[in-house]
Design a protein around this motif. Structure first.
Motif, PDB file in Angstrom:
ATOM      1  N   ASP A 182      -1.888   9.217   6.994  1.00 48.87           N
ATOM      2  CA  ASP A 182      -2.230   7.960   6.333  1.00 48.87           C
ATOM      3  C   ASP A 182      -1.485   6.883   7.110  1.00 48.87           C
ATOM      4  OD1 ASP A 182      -2.488   5.723   4.678  1.00 48.87           O
ATOM      5  OD2 ASP A 182      -2.390   6.926   2.854  1.00 48.87           O
ATOM      6  N   VAL A 207       0.370   4.088  -2.859  1.00 42.52           N
ATOM      7  CA  VAL A 207      -0.176   5.434  -2.636  1.00 42.52           C
ATOM      8  C   VAL A 207       0.871   6.531  -2.802  1.00 42.52           C
ATOM      9  CG1 VAL A 207      -2.045   4.604  -1.157  1.00 42.52           C
ATOM     10  CG2 VAL A 207       0.033   5.500  -0.109  1.00 42.52           C
ATOM     11  N   ARG A 249       0.834  -1.204   0.000  1.00 42.01           N
ATOM     12  CA  ARG A 249       0.000   0.000   0.000  1.00 42.01           C
ATOM     13  C   ARG A 249       0.869   1.254   0.000  1.00 42.01           C
ATOM     14  NH1 ARG A 249      -2.410   3.744   2.898  1.00 42.01           N
ATOM     15  NH2 ARG A 249      -4.525   4.323   2.341  1.00 42.01           N
TER      16      ARG A 249
END
Length: 169
Positions: free
Chosen positions: A126, A41, A37
């Motif tokens: 995040d 991202v 991830r």
């Protein structure tokens, strides 16, 4: 520093239940879904990190400009390939300025000192919030609910992907 409303300065981190993010040399959590991830991202966006975090990752990531914050920028071996770009600077302010000259979405990937120095300028978080603890001496800054609101949560076995946005004042 005031940002245009479309600028996002996002801290991205994997954080233990006790706030631990490392021991100064290593990250205590290795979750393949988190790393996949992270790469997905941050791809295409500038990535700011301290020297120890850069050394812990031990590679230049493709499809992004990595900006390493260090007191000795001349000692950072910069990539010469087409797919990975990098630069080394002496301070977080300089790193943010350089990153924002490249893109309106910038990720701050730690370590602890870099997160703390960038904290007041961050617009989003995040995080991979790990449900367990680990030994360590480096902590992610405390998330004050008076300053941050949770915007997303994606539960997984043993961890959650969680987004936060700074509350406008």
């Amino acid at each position: 520093m005031t940002y245009h409303h479309s600028v996002q300065l996002i801290a991205i981190a994997i954080v233990g239940a006790d706030g631990v993010i490392g021991d100064g040399a290593h990250q205590p959590f290795e979750i393949p879904e988190d790393w996949a991830r992270f790469k997905r991202v941050t791809s295409g966006h500038p990535l700011i990190m301290g020297r120890r975090t850069h050394d812990a990752i031990a590679r230049w990531l493709p499809n992004r400009t990595t900006i390493v914050v260090t007191s000795h920028p001349e000692s950072v071996a910069l990539p010469d390939g087409v797919r990975a770009r990098g630069m080394a600077v002496t301070g977080v302010d300089e790193a943010i300025e350089a990153a924002l000259a490249l893109d309106e979405i910038v990720y701050v990937a730690g370590g602890g000192t870099v997160y703390h120095q960038a904290w007041d300028r961050l617009t989003d978080l995040d995080l991979t919030e790990v449900h367990s603890t680990a030994p360590g001496t480096v902590f992610f800054p405390k998330i004050d609910p008076a300053e941050w609101v949770e915007t997303s949560r994606e539960p997984h076995d043993g961890f959650d992907f969680v987004g936060y946005r700074r509350i406008s004042s």
